[in-house]
Motif scaffolding. Structure first.
Motif, PDB file in Angstrom:
ATOM      1  N   LEU A 169      65.370  -0.644 -43.419  1.00  0.00           N
ATOM      2  CA  LEU A 169      64.337   0.243 -43.947  1.00  0.00           C
ATOM      3  C   LEU A 169      64.116   1.414 -42.986  1.00  0.00           C
ATOM      4  N   SER A 170      64.770   1.344 -41.850  1.00  0.00           N
ATOM      5  CA  SER A 170      64.659   2.377 -40.816  1.00  0.00           C
ATOM      6  C   SER A 170      65.980   2.431 -40.065  1.00  0.00           C
ATOM      7  N   PRO A 171      66.384   3.614 -39.608  1.00  0.00           N
ATOM      8  CA  PRO A 171      67.631   3.698 -38.828  1.00  0.00           C
ATOM      9  C   PRO A 171      67.538   2.968 -37.493  1.00  0.00           C
ATOM     10  N   TYR A 172      66.338   2.594 -37.075  1.00  0.00           N
ATOM     11  CA  TYR A 172      66.164   1.890 -35.806  1.00  0.00           C
ATOM     12  C   TYR A 172      66.403   0.391 -35.940  1.00  0.00           C
ATOM     13  N   PHE A 173      66.375  -0.124 -37.184  1.00  0.00           N
ATOM     14  CA  PHE A 173      66.560  -1.552 -37.406  1.00  0.00           C
ATOM     15  C   PHE A 173      67.608  -1.740 -38.498  1.00  0.00           C
ATOM     16  N   THR A 174      68.809  -2.133 -38.107  1.00  0.00           N
ATOM     17  CA  THR A 174      69.910  -2.277 -39.061  1.00  0.00           C
ATOM     18  C   THR A 174      70.402  -3.728 -39.087  1.00  0.00           C
ATOM     19  N   GLY A 175      71.378  -3.996 -39.958  1.00  0.00           N
ATOM     20  CA  GLY A 175      71.969  -5.331 -40.018  1.00  0.00           C
ATOM     21  C   GLY A 175      71.411  -6.206 -41.112  1.00  0.00           C
ATOM     22  N   GLY A 176      70.745  -5.604 -42.095  1.00  0.00           N
ATOM     23  CA  GLY A 176      70.149  -6.373 -43.184  1.00  0.00           C
ATOM     24  C   GLY A 176      71.181  -7.027 -44.091  1.00  0.00           C
ATOM     25  N   ALA A 177      70.821  -8.184 -44.643  1.00  0.00           N
ATOM     26  CA  ALA A 177      71.760  -8.976 -45.443  1.00  0.00           C
ATOM     27  C   ALA A 177      71.963  -8.429 -46.855  1.00  0.00           C
ATOM     28  N   VAL A 178      70.955  -7.775 -47.421  1.00  0.00           N
ATOM     29  CA  VAL A 178      71.111  -7.233 -48.777  1.00  0.00           C
ATOM     30  C   VAL A 178      72.170  -6.147 -48.770  1.00  0.00           C
ATOM     31  N   LYS A 179      72.035  -5.216 -47.866  1.00  0.00           N
ATOM     32  CA  LYS A 179      73.004  -4.118 -47.747  1.00  0.00           C
ATOM     33  C   LYS A 179      74.387  -4.647 -47.379  1.00  0.00           C
ATOM     34  N   ALA A 180      74.427  -5.753 -46.645  1.00  0.00           N
ATOM     35  CA  ALA A 180      75.694  -6.318 -46.193  1.00  0.00           C
ATOM     36  C   ALA A 180      76.442  -7.067 -47.292  1.00  0.00           C
ATOM     37  N   GLY A 181      75.785  -7.308 -48.426  1.00  0.00           N
ATOM     38  CA  GLY A 181      76.487  -7.929 -49.551  1.00  0.00           C
ATOM     39  C   GLY A 181      76.211  -9.395 -49.794  1.00  0.00           C
ATOM     40  N   ALA A 182      75.168  -9.954 -49.169  1.00  0.00           N
ATOM     41  CA  ALA A 182      74.823 -11.354 -49.452  1.00  0.00           C
ATOM     42  C   ALA A 182      74.347 -11.474 -50.895  1.00  0.00           C
ATOM     43  N   ASP A 183      74.575 -12.629 -51.511  1.00  0.00           N
ATOM     44  CA  ASP A 183      74.249 -12.820 -52.921  1.00  0.00           C
ATOM     45  C   ASP A 183      72.791 -13.164 -53.161  1.00  0.00           C
ATOM     46  N   PHE A 184      72.184 -13.857 -52.196  1.00  0.00           N
ATOM     47  CA  PHE A 184      70.796 -14.288 -52.336  1.00  0.00           C
ATOM     48  C   PHE A 184      70.143 -14.175 -50.965  1.00  0.00           C
ATOM     49  N   VAL A 185      69.116 -13.345 -50.867  1.00  0.00           N
ATOM     50  CA  VAL A 185      68.455 -13.102 -49.578  1.00  0.00           C
ATOM     51  C   VAL A 185      66.965 -13.362 -49.721  1.00  0.00           C
ATOM     52  N   VAL A 186      66.426 -14.153 -48.807  1.00  0.00           N
ATOM     53  CA  VAL A 186      65.000 -14.465 -48.831  1.00  0.00           C
ATOM     54  C   VAL A 186      64.348 -13.870 -47.585  1.00  0.00           C
ATOM     55  N   GLN A 187      63.244 -13.155 -47.804  1.00  0.00           N
ATOM     56  CA  GLN A 187      62.532 -12.511 -46.695  1.00  0.00           C
ATOM     57  C   GLN A 187      61.059 -12.901 -46.718  1.00  0.00           C
ATOM     58  N   SER A 188      60.495 -13.148 -45.545  1.00  0.00           N
ATOM     59  CA  SER A 188      59.056 -13.372 -45.413  1.00  0.00           C
ATOM     60  C   SER A 188      58.400 -12.041 -45.084  1.00  0.00           C
ATOM     61  N   LEU A 189      57.776 -11.426 -46.082  1.00  0.00           N
ATOM     62  CA  LEU A 189      57.144 -10.132 -45.844  1.00  0.00           C
ATOM     63  C   LEU A 189      55.986 -10.248 -44.865  1.00  0.00           C
ATOM     64  N   HIS A 190      55.399 -11.440 -44.756  1.00  0.00           N
ATOM     65  CA  HIS A 190      54.243 -11.609 -43.870  1.00  0.00           C
ATOM     66  C   HIS A 190      54.641 -11.707 -42.396  1.00  0.00           C
ATOM     67  N   LYS A 191      55.943 -11.789 -42.111  1.00  0.00           N
ATOM     68  CA  LYS A 191      56.354 -11.907 -40.711  1.00  0.00           C
ATOM     69  C   LYS A 191      56.574 -10.563 -40.043  1.00  0.00           C
ATOM     70  N   THR A 192      57.257  -9.653 -40.702  1.00  0.00           N
ATOM     71  CA  THR A 192      57.573  -8.375 -40.055  1.00  0.00           C
ATOM     72  C   THR A 192      57.056  -7.165 -40.837  1.00  0.00           C
ATOM     73  N   MET A 193      56.349  -7.406 -41.935  1.00  0.00           N
ATOM     74  CA  MET A 193      55.798  -6.321 -42.736  1.00  0.00           C
ATOM     75  C   MET A 193      54.290  -6.542 -42.894  1.00  0.00           C
ATOM     76  N   PRO A 194      53.545  -5.505 -43.272  1.00  0.00           N
ATOM     77  CA  PRO A 194      52.086  -5.662 -43.422  1.00  0.00           C
ATOM     78  C   PRO A 194      51.733  -6.374 -44.725  1.00  0.00           C
ATOM     79  N   SER A 195      51.797  -7.691 -44.691  1.00  0.00           N
ATOM     80  CA  SER A 195      51.567  -8.482 -45.896  1.00  0.00           C
ATOM     81  C   SER A 195      50.842  -9.766 -45.518  1.00  0.00           C
ATOM     82  N   LEU A 196      50.093 -10.308 -46.467  1.00  0.00           N
ATOM     83  CA  LEU A 196      49.306 -11.503 -46.193  1.00  0.00           C
ATOM     84  C   LEU A 196      50.191 -12.740 -46.055  1.00  0.00           C
ATOM     85  N   THR A 197      49.654 -13.747 -45.405  1.00  0.00           N
ATOM     86  CA  THR A 197      50.386 -14.983 -45.154  1.00  0.00           C
ATOM     87  C   THR A 197      50.930 -15.595 -46.430  1.00  0.00           C
ATOM     88  N   GLN A 198      52.166 -16.048 -46.341  1.00  0.00           N
ATOM     89  CA  GLN A 198      52.929 -16.729 -47.402  1.00  0.00           C
ATOM     90  C   GLN A 198      53.578 -15.789 -48.409  1.00  0.00           C
TER      91      GLN A 198
END
Length: 208
Positions: free
Chosen positions: A173-202
């Motif tokens: 989402l930023s040129p400073y943080f690369t290596g994401g699995a969606v862009k890399a071609g993984a078929d199913f990617v799960v992300q916890s938005l509450h860990k590294t993004m401004p989102s509520l727990t769970q």
């Protein structure tokens, strides 16, 4: 619930006045066809997936869903040894058998390093009955595996790749943080938005 009562400042800051329950005229997460469907469409566009699904049980429920979708009872899963316990729970629930991938050890930092594409290729060659490959990237220590190359190896064998990216919702989402699995071609990617993004727990998201 808060019933849209915003007398407490923290509820006002969280936007509780906009938090409407699943009633007629709004939308339902279990059959989205309105504002939630549009929000998930926008999320898919933002991360670059074909389709995205909001999750309210953290990455765990996405991991359970992904493994249930890809592995039949009694099937075998190729998984990194340092997977989250939800992967182990899913293996048990679906009645599958794990084949373990050991991440490379980093003697300088004293932590497990990335899973190498070569080890994935070797393990697939030695286990012809694999149904799914599961990798954790980033790990809890922030180690990112070469998901693009791993995806090439897994897809060459005709298998799907699932990546537990609970700690990597910010990647690509930023040129400073690369290596994401969606862009890399993984078929199913799960992300916890509450860990590294401004989102509520769970709150989490699954990308297909």
């Amino acid at each position: 619930g808060h019933k849209r009562n915003c007398r407490a400042q923290y509820l006002k800051d969280l936007g509780a006045s906009l938090d409407i329950t699943e009633i007629y005229g709004f939308d339902s997460l279990h059959g989205a066809n309105g504002i939630l469907q549009e929000a998930m469409r926008r999320a898919a566009h933002r991360w670059g997936s074909q389709q995205s699904y909001f999750l309210v049980g953290g990455s765990t429920c996405g991991i359970l869903a992904g493994i249930y979708a890809a592995v039949e009872k009694g099937g075998r899963i190729l998984m990194s040894r340092n997977c989250h316990r939800s992967v182990y729970n899913a293996v048990e629930l679906v009645g599958a058998s794990p084949v373990y991938l050991s991440p490379q050890w980093d003697p300088i930092w004293g932590i497990e390093g990335p899973v190498s594409p070569e080890n994935v290729k070797k393990a697939i060659a030695e286990n012809s009955d694999i149904s799914l490959v599961v990798i954790t990237s980033p790990t809890y220590d922030g180690i990112i595996s070469d998901i693009a190359e791993i995806a090439n190896v897994v897809h060459a064998a005709g298998l799907p790749l699932m990546v537990d990216e609970a700690h990597g919702a910010h990647l690509d989402l930023s040129p400073y943080f690369t290596g994401g699995a969606v862009k890399a071609g993984a078929d199913f990617v799960v992300q916890s938005l509450h860990k590294t993004m401004p989102s509520l727990t769970q709150t989490a998201i699954a990308h297909v």
